[in-house]
Motif scaffolding. Structure first.
Motif, mmCIF file in Angstrom:
data_model
loop_
_atom_site.group_PDB
_atom_site.id
_atom_site.type_symbol
_atom_site.label_atom_id
_atom_site.label_comp_id
_atom_site.label_asym_id
_atom_site.label_seq_id
_atom_site.Cartn_x
_atom_site.Cartn_y
_atom_site.Cartn_z
ATOM 1 N N GLY A 1 0.838 -1.199 0.000
ATOM 2 C CA GLY A 1 0.000 0.000 0.000
ATOM 3 C C GLY A 1 0.865 1.238 0.000
ATOM 4 N N ASP B 1 -2.633 5.565 2.923
ATOM 5 C CA ASP B 1 -3.634 4.589 3.380
ATOM 6 C C ASP B 1 -3.789 4.653 4.895
ATOM 7 O OD1 ASP B 1 -4.378 3.279 0.953
ATOM 8 O OD2 ASP B 1 -2.518 2.140 0.991
ATOM 9 N N ILE B 2 -2.705 4.968 5.588
ATOM 10 C CA ILE B 2 -2.724 5.026 7.058
ATOM 11 C C ILE B 2 -2.023 6.314 7.493
ATOM 12 C CG2 ILE B 2 -2.977 2.568 7.621
ATOM 13 C CD1 ILE B 2 0.084 2.391 7.716
ATOM 14 N N ASP C 1 -4.695 4.792 12.432
ATOM 15 C CA ASP C 1 -5.174 4.259 11.145
ATOM 16 C C ASP C 1 -4.606 2.860 10.931
ATOM 17 O OD1 ASP C 1 -6.588 6.524 10.569
ATOM 18 O OD2 ASP C 1 -5.262 7.239 8.967
ATOM 19 N N MET D 1 -4.791 -0.638 8.153
ATOM 20 C CA MET D 1 -5.305 -1.282 6.948
ATOM 21 C C MET D 1 -5.016 -2.768 7.072
ATOM 22 S SD MET D 1 -2.428 -0.210 4.087
ATOM 23 C CE MET D 1 -3.241 -1.059 2.781
ATOM 24 N N LYS E 1 -9.901 -0.545 5.799
ATOM 25 C CA LYS E 1 -9.205 0.535 6.485
ATOM 26 C C LYS E 1 -10.081 1.031 7.614
ATOM 27 C CE LYS E 1 -7.104 2.161 2.224
ATOM 28 N NZ LYS E 1 -6.873 3.311 1.343
ATOM 29 N N ARG F 1 -3.309 11.958 -1.153
ATOM 30 C CA ARG F 1 -4.349 11.094 -0.604
ATOM 31 C C ARG F 1 -4.840 10.175 -1.712
ATOM 32 N NH1 ARG F 1 -9.292 12.700 -2.247
ATOM 33 N NH2 ARG F 1 -9.335 14.791 -3.143
ATOM 34 N N VAL F 2 -5.448 9.069 -1.288
ATOM 35 C CA VAL F 2 -5.964 8.108 -2.256
ATOM 36 C C VAL F 2 -7.300 8.645 -2.768
ATOM 37 C CG1 VAL F 2 -6.690 5.725 -2.658
ATOM 38 C CG2 VAL F 2 -4.792 6.209 -1.079
ATOM 39 N N GLU G 1 -9.719 3.899 -5.475
ATOM 40 C CA GLU G 1 -9.083 2.599 -5.255
ATOM 41 C C GLU G 1 -9.954 1.548 -5.906
ATOM 42 O OE1 GLU G 1 -7.875 2.169 -1.206
ATOM 43 O OE2 GLU G 1 -7.571 0.011 -1.404
ATOM 44 N N ARG H 1 -4.800 -4.718 -6.978
ATOM 45 C CA ARG H 1 -5.312 -3.552 -6.230
ATOM 46 C C ARG H 1 -4.640 -2.303 -6.796
ATOM 47 N NH1 ARG H 1 -5.652 -4.638 -0.185
ATOM 48 N NH2 ARG H 1 -7.640 -5.468 -0.927
ATOM 49 N N LYS I 1 -4.419 1.992 -6.864
ATOM 50 C CA LYS I 1 -4.737 3.233 -6.141
ATOM 51 C C LYS I 1 -4.309 4.430 -6.965
ATOM 52 C CE LYS I 1 -4.331 0.745 -1.881
ATOM 53 N NZ LYS I 1 -3.710 0.461 -0.609
ATOM 54 N N LEU J 1 -3.536 8.347 -6.669
ATOM 55 C CA LEU J 1 -3.216 9.335 -5.640
ATOM 56 C C LEU J 1 -3.146 10.731 -6.255
ATOM 57 C CD1 LEU J 1 -2.176 6.570 -4.473
ATOM 58 C CD2 LEU J 1 -0.440 7.883 -3.275
#
Lengths: 95, 416
Positions: free
Chosen positions: B48, B52-53, B58, B60, B98, B180-181, B184, B339, B341, B343
């Motif tokens: 990731g 994400d965190i 946070d 995941m 998450k 930031r994401v 996703e 997966r 993402k 950003l």
């Protein structure tokens, strides 16, 4: 120091789901007062660690000393931990 | 696996260089287990990105075959990773992708762990119970300029720092931590995880399969060699762009030249900053930035696309305005989770600075096309007529390097 002992303030705590109201001293944890009155609430650690008793406060002021069992954003959203919170006013709790 | 099939070591020993692997590598349950043990449990796995965190508390979760992992941000802003398994009766602690927690509380009997993994509370345990022996089992976690990697081995490969030292100067200017994401997407591909990776490691198929992606990218940046006058002219144009743009970019402080070390190390990798077509700004349908707010301290939009690959399971495209990050997780011998993402700058506002549909159009389409191709490859490979086929030496050499790395790492794992 020689202070005059004030009578301990006492407040009411209303549980809106179970429709029960209990009395809780300013020196008493909300969970303790509820359990003493026979109200069954979820709880485990009784020290603000596990968050099992997390509840939404509808109204009122309280003093909470938790140990990581609740996040700041949860508190902002109106949640508190009855196991480690003492009332500062009458409370209404969604339980 | 039936007794008559050769052992993995024999299959590895007879692997023909420059050819696709034998069918069992893509279908067999036992070899899949060995992939999980020798590849995924012993190498640095990209799971990731730091956004994400982003905040304390946070968490995941990442599932890799039978391995259930939590990656968390502790209260001091540090990274932590644990097996997502309670030390009491084994229940999974976290179930949502998450989440933000105070402590990690098991939903079964409320055993409660701090974000450092230590057991803080366990009701009803006797006085002699030693909580310090029952902390969450730790997993190694590292950040490469904002890309998160975990390693489940007790002693991880020791070359992570060397990789990070090489790649961080390429990635840092894109400031993953300041992102930031925005979107996703999880896709389940119907093929073994190696087919997903092999498909990513060549652009032989790009021209026919990826009309959206090839609006902006040059297949030559991914190992493709031209055939025919037009293709050669195009390749020449590409290489002269590489020469001129690498000079400009490097003078501007952006490392750009290719570094490729895919085969001979545990944590294989490759990187290069690649020119893009036309406006040259981003991997979008019109080759222009999808997000008005640029990443990091960038003021120049035309920074091409920085390509970063890591063995065994990731690839990433870094542009001036957004990043697309891909992680691959094996699910079963013949299914794989891809997966993706997207950003953008943490302060970019959807609707004002970017449109999500425009931001994601190219790679959502490309992922679907790739997923379809992986499924078709898997369907042929599982049928009786399949025999290993030759990689084009000038155009699929990077696929061969993936296979060479994989075979080499399995041999080391097996001690053969």
């Amino acid at each position: 120091m020689n202070e005059t002992a004030e009578p301990t303030a006492s407040y009411t705590v209303e549980f809106t789901v179970s429709k029960r109201t209990v009395t809780c001293d300013a020196t008493q944890f909300v969970l303790t007062a509820a359990l003493a009155a026979g109200i069954r609430l979820p709880f485990t650690c009784r020290q603000g660690i596990c968050g099992t008793c997390k509840s939404r406060l509808i109204s009122g002021l309280y003093d909470m000393k938790h140990k990581g069992g609740i996040r700041p954003h949860e508190i902002e959203q109106g949640f508190f931990l009855p196991c480690c919170s003492k009332p500062l006013s009458d409370l209404a709790v969604e339980k | 696996m039936t007794q008559t099939q050769p052992a993995l070591s024999a299959l590895l020993a007879r692997r023909r260089l420059g050819y696709t692997l034998e069918a069992q590598f893509y279908t067999n349950e036992t070899i899949f287990r060995q992939d999980l043990d020798f590849i995924f449990a012993r190498h640095w796995i990209q799971v990731g990105v730091e956004p994400d965190i982003a905040s304390p508390g946070d968490c995941m979760i990442v599932d890799i075959g039978p391995h259930a992992i939590i990656v968390a941000r502790d209260d001091d802003g540090g990274l932590r990773a644990f097996h997502n398994v309670c030390r009491h009766r084994g229940a999974r602690l976290l179930h949502t992708a998450k989440t933000n927690v105070g402590n990690l509380v098991c939903p079964y009997h409320q055993w409660t762990y701090g974000l450092d993994g230590s057991l803080l509370f366990a009701a009803h345990m006797p006085e002699q119970f030693d909580a310090t022996c029952h902390g969450l089992r730790r997993v190694h976690v590292r950040s490469l300029a904002g890309l998160l990697f975990i390693c489940m081995a007790e002693t991880p490969p020791d070359d992570f720092d060397a990789m990070a030292q090489t790649l961080a100067p390429y990635i840092m200017p894109h400031d993953i931590r300041g992102c930031r994401v925005a979107f996703e997407e999880d896709i389940i591909e119907h093929g073994n995880w190696k087919l997903t990776m092999e498909n990513n490691r060549e652009c032989y198929h790009c021209n026919a399969a990826h009309p959206e992606l090839t609006r902006s990218i040059f297949a030559e940046g991914f190992g493709f060699a031209p055939v025919g006058a037009e293709a050669e002219a195009q390749a020449e144009r590409f290489h002269s762009m590489v020469g001129a743009l690498h000079r400009d970019w490097e003078q501007g402080g952006l490392p750009s030249r290719e570094i490729e070390d895919l085969v001979d190390r545990p944590t294989g990798f490759r990187t290069e900053r690649l020119p893009l077509e036309d406006a040259g700004e981003s991997e979008t349908l019109d080759t222009r930035v999808a997000c008005r707010k640029l990443l990091g301290k960038f003021s120049e939009k035309r920074l091409g696309a920085l390509s970063v690959w890591t063995q065994p399971n990731s690839w990433h495209h870094f542009m001036s305005d957004h990043i697309v990050s891909f992680s691959v997780f094996p699910l079963t011998p013949e299914t794989t989770l891809l997966r993706t993402k997207w950003l953008v700058h943490a302060d970019a506002v959807e609707g004002r600075d970017y449109q999500c549909a425009n931001l994601t159009a190219v790679w959502r389409a490309t992922n679907r096309q790739d997923s379809d191709l992986v499924g078709k490859a898997a369907a042929g490979i599982r049928s009786s007529g399949y025999r290993p086929g030759p990689y084009a030496p000038d155009t699929e050499s990077l696929v061969e390097k993936f296979c060479a790395w994989y075979v080499g790492r399995l041999k080391i794992g097996l001690g053969t």
